[in-house]
Structure formats: C-alpha cells, structure tokens
Design a protein around this motif. Structure first.
Motif, PDB file in Angstrom:
ATOM      1  N   VAL A   1       0.856  -1.263  -0.121  1.00  0.00           N
ATOM      2  CA  VAL A   1       0.358   0.018  -0.110  1.00  0.00           C
ATOM      3  C   VAL A   1       1.204   1.290  -0.151  1.00  0.00           C
ATOM      4  O   VAL A   1       0.693   2.147  -0.683  1.00  0.00           O
ATOM      5  CB  VAL A   1      -1.049   0.037   1.158  1.00  0.00           C
ATOM      6  N   ALA A   2       1.950   1.199   0.804  1.00  0.00           N
ATOM      7  CA  ALA A   2       2.940   2.356   0.840  1.00  0.00           C
ATOM      8  C   ALA A   2       3.606   2.658  -0.458  1.00  0.00           C
ATOM      9  O   ALA A   2       3.618   3.595  -0.915  1.00  0.00           O
ATOM     10  CB  ALA A   2       3.896   2.237   2.087  1.00  0.00           C
ATOM     11  N   ALA A   3       4.010   1.415  -1.264  1.00  0.00           N
ATOM     12  CA  ALA A   3       4.588   1.488  -2.340  1.00  0.00           C
ATOM     13  C   ALA A   3       3.658   2.137  -3.661  1.00  0.00           C
ATOM     14  O   ALA A   3       4.097   2.978  -4.171  1.00  0.00           O
ATOM     15  CB  ALA A   3       5.014   0.131  -2.909  1.00  0.00           C
ATOM     16  N   VAL A   4       2.362   1.918  -3.501  1.00  0.00           N
ATOM     17  CA  VAL A   4       1.571   2.462  -4.518  1.00  0.00           C
ATOM     18  C   VAL A   4       1.033   3.760  -4.046  1.00  0.00           C
ATOM     19  O   VAL A   4       1.237   4.864  -4.951  1.00  0.00           O
ATOM     20  CB  VAL A   4       0.126   1.498  -4.617  1.00  0.00           C
ATOM     21  N   ALA A   5       0.600   3.955  -2.964  1.00  0.00           N
ATOM     22  CA  ALA A   5       0.145   5.310  -2.297  1.00  0.00           C
ATOM     23  C   ALA A   5       1.360   6.353  -2.399  1.00  0.00           C
ATOM     24  O   ALA A   5       0.865   7.540  -2.667  1.00  0.00           O
ATOM     25  CB  ALA A   5      -0.483   5.160  -1.044  1.00  0.00           C
ATOM     26  N   ARG A   6       2.546   6.073  -2.013  1.00  0.00           N
ATOM     27  CA  ARG A   6       3.546   6.988  -1.899  1.00  0.00           C
ATOM     28  C   ARG A   6       4.600   7.160  -3.065  1.00  0.00           C
ATOM     29  O   ARG A   6       5.028   8.105  -3.346  1.00  0.00           O
ATOM     30  CB  ARG A   6       4.195   6.768  -0.522  1.00  0.00           C
ATOM     31  N   ARG A   7       4.759   5.738  -3.450  1.00  0.00           N
ATOM     32  CA  ARG A   7       5.968   5.988  -4.350  1.00  0.00           C
ATOM     33  C   ARG A   7       5.488   5.789  -5.760  1.00  0.00           C
ATOM     34  O   ARG A   7       6.173   5.673  -6.753  1.00  0.00           O
ATOM     35  CB  ARG A   7       6.982   4.801  -4.141  1.00  0.00           C
ATOM     36  N   GLY A   8       3.964   5.641  -5.976  1.00  0.00           N
ATOM     37  CA  GLY A   8       3.448   5.526  -7.359  1.00  0.00           C
ATOM     38  C   GLY A   8       3.802   4.232  -8.220  1.00  0.00           C
ATOM     39  O   GLY A   8       3.784   4.377  -9.249  1.00  0.00           O
ATOM     40  N   ALA A   9       3.820   3.231  -7.422  1.00  0.00           N
ATOM     41  CA  ALA A   9       4.432   1.643  -7.985  1.00  0.00           C
ATOM     42  C   ALA A   9       3.051   1.540  -8.810  1.00  0.00           C
ATOM     43  O   ALA A   9       1.736   1.757  -8.476  1.00  0.00           O
ATOM     44  CB  ALA A   9       4.341   0.627  -6.862  1.00  0.00           C
ATOM     45  N   THR A  10       3.259   0.715  -9.939  1.00  0.00           N
ATOM     46  CA  THR A  10       2.275   0.314 -10.994  1.00  0.00           C
ATOM     47  C   THR A  10       1.697  -0.978 -10.310  1.00  0.00           C
ATOM     48  O   THR A  10       2.055  -1.506  -9.866  1.00  0.00           O
ATOM     49  CB  THR A  10       3.102  -0.132 -12.403  1.00  0.00           C
ATOM     50  N   VAL A  11       0.325  -0.921 -10.787  1.00  0.00           N
ATOM     51  CA  VAL A  11      -0.518  -1.730 -10.238  1.00  0.00           C
ATOM     52  C   VAL A  11      -0.992  -2.833 -11.396  1.00  0.00           C
ATOM     53  O   VAL A  11      -1.255  -2.269 -12.342  1.00  0.00           O
ATOM     54  CB  VAL A  11      -1.801  -1.266  -9.755  1.00  0.00           C
ATOM     55  N   GLU A  12      -0.910  -4.198 -11.545  1.00  0.00           N
ATOM     56  CA  GLU A  12      -1.598  -5.101 -12.440  1.00  0.00           C
ATOM     57  C   GLU A  12      -2.513  -6.060 -11.570  1.00  0.00           C
ATOM     58  O   GLU A  12      -2.124  -6.450 -10.452  1.00  0.00           O
ATOM     59  CB  GLU A  12       0.039  -5.745 -12.684  1.00  0.00           C
ATOM     60  N   ILE A  13      -3.153  -6.403 -12.201  1.00  0.00           N
ATOM     61  CA  ILE A  13      -4.338  -7.287 -11.927  1.00  0.00           C
ATOM     62  C   ILE A  13      -3.862  -8.825 -12.150  1.00  0.00           C
ATOM     63  O   ILE A  13      -3.793  -9.129 -13.293  1.00  0.00           O
ATOM     64  CB  ILE A  13      -5.781  -7.156 -12.246  1.00  0.00           C
ATOM     65  N   ALA A  14      -3.699  -9.760 -11.052  1.00  0.00           N
ATOM     66  CA  ALA A  14      -3.181 -11.362 -11.248  1.00  0.00           C
ATOM     67  C   ALA A  14      -4.276 -11.742 -12.453  1.00  0.00           C
ATOM     68  O   ALA A  14      -5.608 -11.496 -12.230  1.00  0.00           O
ATOM     69  CB  ALA A  14      -3.018 -11.912 -10.283  1.00  0.00           C
ATOM     70  N   GLU A  15      -4.073 -12.762 -13.221  1.00  0.00           N
ATOM     71  CA  GLU A  15      -4.871 -13.352 -14.289  1.00  0.00           C
ATOM     72  C   GLU A  15      -5.770 -14.239 -13.496  1.00  0.00           C
ATOM     73  O   GLU A  15      -7.065 -14.382 -13.843  1.00  0.00           O
ATOM     74  CB  GLU A  15      -4.066 -14.176 -15.232  1.00  0.00           C
TER      75      GLU A  15
ATOM     76  N   THR B   1      -6.509   1.558 -13.881  1.00  0.00           N
ATOM     77  CA  THR B   1      -5.884   2.634 -14.859  1.00  0.00           C
ATOM     78  C   THR B   1      -5.856   3.893 -13.954  1.00  0.00           C
ATOM     79  O   THR B   1      -4.928   4.632 -14.205  1.00  0.00           O
ATOM     80  CB  THR B   1      -6.618   2.544 -15.979  1.00  0.00           C
ATOM     81  N   MET B   2      -6.844   4.169 -13.209  1.00  0.00           N
ATOM     82  CA  MET B   2      -6.808   5.318 -12.398  1.00  0.00           C
ATOM     83  C   MET B   2      -5.483   5.542 -11.762  1.00  0.00           C
ATOM     84  O   MET B   2      -4.897   6.737 -11.662  1.00  0.00           O
ATOM     85  CB  MET B   2      -7.948   5.682 -11.765  1.00  0.00           C
ATOM     86  N   LEU B   3      -5.250   4.460 -10.902  1.00  0.00           N
ATOM     87  CA  LEU B   3      -4.087   4.388 -10.054  1.00  0.00           C
ATOM     88  C   LEU B   3      -2.814   4.646 -10.981  1.00  0.00           C
ATOM     89  O   LEU B   3      -2.135   5.667 -10.801  1.00  0.00           O
ATOM     90  CB  LEU B   3      -3.874   3.100  -9.520  1.00  0.00           C
ATOM     91  N   ASN B   4      -2.690   3.809 -11.818  1.00  0.00           N
ATOM     92  CA  ASN B   4      -1.596   4.013 -12.924  1.00  0.00           C
ATOM     93  C   ASN B   4      -1.240   5.453 -13.679  1.00  0.00           C
ATOM     94  O   ASN B   4      -0.156   5.720 -13.860  1.00  0.00           O
ATOM     95  CB  ASN B   4      -1.642   2.825 -13.955  1.00  0.00           C
ATOM     96  N   GLU B   5      -2.485   5.786 -14.173  1.00  0.00           N
ATOM     97  CA  GLU B   5      -2.575   7.189 -14.790  1.00  0.00           C
ATOM     98  C   GLU B   5      -2.724   8.373 -13.952  1.00  0.00           C
ATOM     99  O   GLU B   5      -2.607   9.627 -14.315  1.00  0.00           O
ATOM    100  CB  GLU B   5      -3.480   7.087 -15.911  1.00  0.00           C
ATOM    101  N   ARG B   6      -2.571   8.209 -12.561  1.00  0.00           N
ATOM    102  CA  ARG B   6      -2.554   9.158 -11.386  1.00  0.00           C
ATOM    103  C   ARG B   6      -3.963   9.922 -11.542  1.00  0.00           C
ATOM    104  O   ARG B   6      -3.536  11.219 -11.546  1.00  0.00           O
ATOM    105  CB  ARG B   6      -1.513   9.875 -11.385  1.00  0.00           C
ATOM    106  N   VAL B   7      -5.155   9.387 -11.643  1.00  0.00           N
ATOM    107  CA  VAL B   7      -6.322  10.049 -11.727  1.00  0.00           C
ATOM    108  C   VAL B   7      -6.990   9.981 -10.265  1.00  0.00           C
ATOM    109  O   VAL B   7      -7.280   8.761  -9.921  1.00  0.00           O
ATOM    110  CB  VAL B   7      -7.313   9.487 -12.788  1.00  0.00           C
ATOM    111  N   HIS B   8      -6.950  11.090  -9.581  1.00  0.00           N
ATOM    112  CA  HIS B   8      -7.212  10.816  -8.241  1.00  0.00           C
ATOM    113  C   HIS B   8      -8.468  11.711  -7.757  1.00  0.00           C
ATOM    114  O   HIS B   8      -8.524  12.994  -7.790  1.00  0.00           O
ATOM    115  CB  HIS B   8      -6.104  11.617  -7.155  1.00  0.00           C
TER     116      HIS B   8
END
Length: 540
Positions: free
Chosen positions: A19-33, A128-135
C-alpha cells in the motif's frame, strides 16, 4: 506482493508495504490473471440471480431501511447510479493524494477477490486510474465505519461514472474530463456494482496500512533516541540483559532489549561509567524495553488486523458459488428449485449454482478497536520519550556534565527548554483524543443500529502518529545536543553513532539560541521517509 515498482493485485497477498509503495511511491498496479477469472465468475453469478427474477438485496432492492423496496429491472442501472450520487454527501477536507491512492488500491484488491459481482471493466478502470494518477476528490468525513466507509467511497466512485471531481497533475477536473486524460470513458453501472463500490472498509484500511508502516519507523527511531539518551545521561544497559527478558518473555520487550544492546554495542560512553556508584536509572531509561516493547506489540496487533482486512471481501451482500455456502448445513437447500439455495435463511437468495448472502463484513470494528489501542500505545511511547527529554534538559535532574537546558550560556540562552514544552503539548493532545470505537449513533431508520466509527479512529490514529513522531524527533535532537557535552574522546555505540550523524546532517549543534521548529520538522521527516531506519539497518 511488490516486485521492484509493480504491485500485483490478487485479492490475497496485499501488504501494508505494498500500500505504501502504491500510495507514496507510485508503484504500478497489475491485476493477476487468476483474480480476473474470479471477477468474471462472480459477475456471471450475479447475472444468473438477476435473470432468475428473485428479490436480492443490493441487486434489485433499495438500501438500508429501504431494503424491502423492490426495484424493477428497467430501473436497476438508475438505482446503482443514484446510490453513488446520494451517498456522496461527505464533509471536511479532501483526502490527500496518498490517502486516495490507498483507498483506490484497497478497494480494487477487495473487488478482485471475486465475491462482489462487478464486471471486469470496473476493476480495470480502478487500476488505470491508479497507474495514470487520476485521483478522485474525496471528502474525508462522513463515514460511520458501517456499512463501511460509505460516503468517502461514494465520492471516490463518482468519478468512474464521469461525475464528481478528480485531480490530474495537480489540476482539479470534472470526473469525465479526468477519465479522458487516462483514455477512459465513464461507466454505466450494472446491477450490484454501485453497492459493491461503496460498501467496504477501504478508507479505514488504507489509512491503517500506512499507519502501520509509519509506526514501525517511529518505534525504531524511539529505540535509537532512547539508546542515545541512555548514553548521554550515563545510564546503563544492564536492564537489557537477556536474562531479564527471559523471565518475562513478551516478544516486544525482548526485541527492544536486543535492539538497545545492538544500538549501544561498542559504546565507550556506556563503558566509561560501568563501575559507577549509581544503583538504578530512572524508569524512563530502566523500563525502556518494557514500554517500547509493549508499543511494538500493539503495532504488531494492528498490522495483523490490517493484513487480514486488506485481503478480505468487505462489501455486502457477497456472491458465492452455492457450494461455498453449504459448509453450514443450515444453509443447505432442500430442493433443486430456484430460490431454495438459500436454505432455511430467507435473507440469502440464490439459484442452483449461485447464492447471494447478506452479512456484516463491512463493519469496521476489527480495525476500530485496534486503532484506538494503537493511539494509547503511541501516547505512551511519546510520554516516555518526553520524560527522557526532561532528564536531559532539567537542571534539577541532569547529570553534572550537562548544563541547564543544554546551552553553553544558560540564562542568556534558553537552549532546549521550549522543545520539551512542545513535546508536552503534543502529548496532552494525544491524551485528550477520544476512543471513537466506544461511540455509536444509529442511522438509516434504526436498520443500521450499531456502527464502528472506524474511520474516525483512523484519523485520530493518524494525528497521534504525527505527534509521536515529532516527540521522538525532539528526543533525538536533544540527545544529539547533549552529546556535545560528553567527553569527546569517548565514542558512541554502533547504532547511536549513526543516529547522532543523521541528526547532525539535518541540524547543527545549538551554540546560541535559534528557532528550532525547522530542525524538529527535518528530523521528523527523516523518521517519516525511512532514512533513519535505513541508515541504522545498514550498520546493525
């Protein structure tokens, strides 16, 4: 789990550090198959139940006290849209960027578990909103922690349908315009999706996940500060002897005692007075392992709950393959006819293959109680830290080698007198913080007659964490200043020397009075961003 700067969301393995990686460092999110397959299967179950014509809460009924109102099939899409609009009635400051990103990620992870019945396009939009930084612009107040964090999640979800507002690159845009920057078009919600988006504990959970990461850093910093204070006040580390810990084997206490020994290893300052005539140190030094250890145990207790909650389905109702619901014989269907899959419980609705069950996983009590306990623990950590500060600056308690208030010219200069005041003020604020989980205000015509107030607990815990971090920063600054009056031929310990250098890189010694607010803020920042923890880890 985090792999470099990518977090794979699978509904089962998300951690506070992710959560810290995504929220603070902008880590990319992928959905597992596998998670995608679970989402598709869950949606098929919803559609099967809707097509059966049965009345199912969240699919074709009103909400809350209006649960018995049946909604016609032609109005189901409108029902879901109206749900988002009506529930987006929060108040207060907008959440900051990291809080919004934490909410987006934790809501996404809950949905991909495959019990919420949303379409794949919904989870793709969130990713996509996370990865494209739509907040989304999310009002912070309005949640009761049951039925989850409704109002904040509604503000978050409005953007998915092109309404509400969101920030993109610092600019505040209408929802549809914000989506367009990410190449997305507004969604038209299908049955169950509006409720699935807003019914859950994601504001509470997202904030709590970040708090766990932050609190662990504060605990490490407090140990370093306490070890430094032990040195400069000519205290002993005999209280950290493993034999003492073995006869009272609390995990946190043992871990802190070991940590203090490591921090002060090779300390010539400690060795210089090993044979002095002092019988005992004051409690704030002698009982450091017991107090800091209990705080660590409390933080671990919160982490345990957060890790479960991060990977849980917390909306209502939940959609199951009928076989998953049959582990309880009372829910076993007596026949193969449609509607009997709910068995003896009329509050569950299903077909031969699928069942919708109304439950209470949205209730935030498992987090609320631990967050309130967390506030108490942080208050104690700050309180013992402030007492050690007082022992360094107070002329009535100081060792002979330390001048009053740690200034070379006391009287003309006040030195470190006022930082201790600030620490005392912050602790008073922490002690005045209520325990929100003990409160309850029934809503929705009495249908929702017991709520957790978990979001309020989360905000109180965040404030307490910030205060505790500042108090510990004050102790580190004070300990570094006290070091200037210790015989400079004596070396600090392996870890305390690191703590001293980190402080000195941000704050030079105070020779004559100057404003110290910037110094306090800088050292608190080195705790918050993990710099101090990383530097200590590299040495110990």
């Amino acid at each position: 789990m985090t792999d470099c700067e990518t977090v794979v969301v699978d509904g089962a393995s998300l951690t506070p550090d992710d959560v810290a990686a995504v929220a603070r460092r902008g880590a990319t999110v992928e959905i597992a198959e596998d998670a995608r397959a679970a989402v598709v299967a869950s949606r098929e179950r919803v559609e099967e139940i809707v097509e059966s014509g049965q009345t199912a809460y969240g699919l074709n009924t009103g909400f809350g006290q209006l649960v018995d109102t049946r909604i016609e099939e032609s109005e189901i899409e409108r029902l879901q849209t109206n749900l988002l609009r009506s529930h987006a009635s929060g108040a207060g400051r907008p959440l900051d960027e990291e809080e919004v990103r934490a909410m987006l990620l934790t809501r996404l992870n809950a949905l991909v578990k495959g019990y919420s019945g949303v379409r794949e396009v919904v989870v793709d939009h969130l990713a996509t909103m996370l990865n494209e930084r739509v907040h989304p612009v999310v009002r912070s107040r309005g949640s009761l922690g049951a039925s989850g964090d409704l109002a904040p999640l509604a503000h978050l979800s409005l953007v998915l349908i092109g309404e509400g507002e969101a920030t993109v690159d610092g600019e505040r845009l209408a929802g549809a315009d914000a989506l367009a920057t990410a190449g997305l078009t507004p969604l038209t919600l299908a049955s169950k999706e509006g409720l699935a988006l807003i019914n859950g504990t994601q504001l509470t959970t997202g904030i709590a996940a970040l708090l766990v990461v932050d609190a662990e850093r504060v605990c490490e910093a407090a140990d370093a500060a306490g070890a430094l204070t032990t040195e400069v006040t000519m205290g002993t580390t005999a209280n950290c002897n493993p034999a003492v810990q073995r006869v009272r084997p609390h995990a946190g206490q043992a871990a802190v005692a070991e940590r203090i020994r490591a921090l002060t290893a090779d300390s010539e300052i400690v060795e210089s007075h090993a044979n002095c005539d002092r019988v005992q140190d004051a409690y704030s030094i002698r009982c450091l392992p017991q107090v800091h250890g209990a705080v660590r145990d409390a933080v671990d207790h919160l982490r345990e709950a957060v890790e479960v909650e991060l990977n849980s389905a917390t909306d209502n109702p939940l959609v199951f393959d009928v076989r998953e619901s049959l582990s309880d014989s009372r829910a076993r269907p007596d026949s193969k006819s449609s509607g009997d899959a709910a068995g003896a419980d009329g509050r569950a609705t299903g077909t031969d293959e699928s069942v919708v069950i109304s439950g209470g996983n949205f209730h935030g009590e498992p987090l609320a109680l631990r967050l309130d306990y967390f506030v108490s623990a942080l208050t104690e950590l700050a309180a013992i830290s402030e007492r050690r500060v007082d022992r360094m600056v107070n002329p009535n308690l100081q060792e002979e080698h330390l001048p009053p208030f740690l200034t070379p010219e006391p009287g003309l200069n006040s030195g470190f007198m006022i930082p201790q005041y600030t620490a005392a003020s912050l602790i008073n604020e922490m002690r005045a913080t209520g325990r929100p989980s003990m409160d309850n205000t029934p809503v929705s015509g009495g249908q929702e007659d017991h709520v957790s107030m978990s979001a309020t607990s989360a905000f109180a815990a965040k404030s307490a964490l910030e205060n505790a971090r500042t108090v510990v920063a004050v102790e580190l600054l004070t300990g570094a200043q006290a070091s200037e009056f210790v015989d400079d031929s004596l070396a600090h310990g392996r870890g305390t020397s690191v703590a001293y250098r980190v402080v000195r890189e941000a704050s030079p010694p105070v020779v004559e009075d100057r404003s110290l607010d910037g110094d306090m803020e800088a050292v608190a920042g080195l705790i918050a961003d993990g710099t101090l923890s990383k530097r200590l880890a590299a040495e110990l």
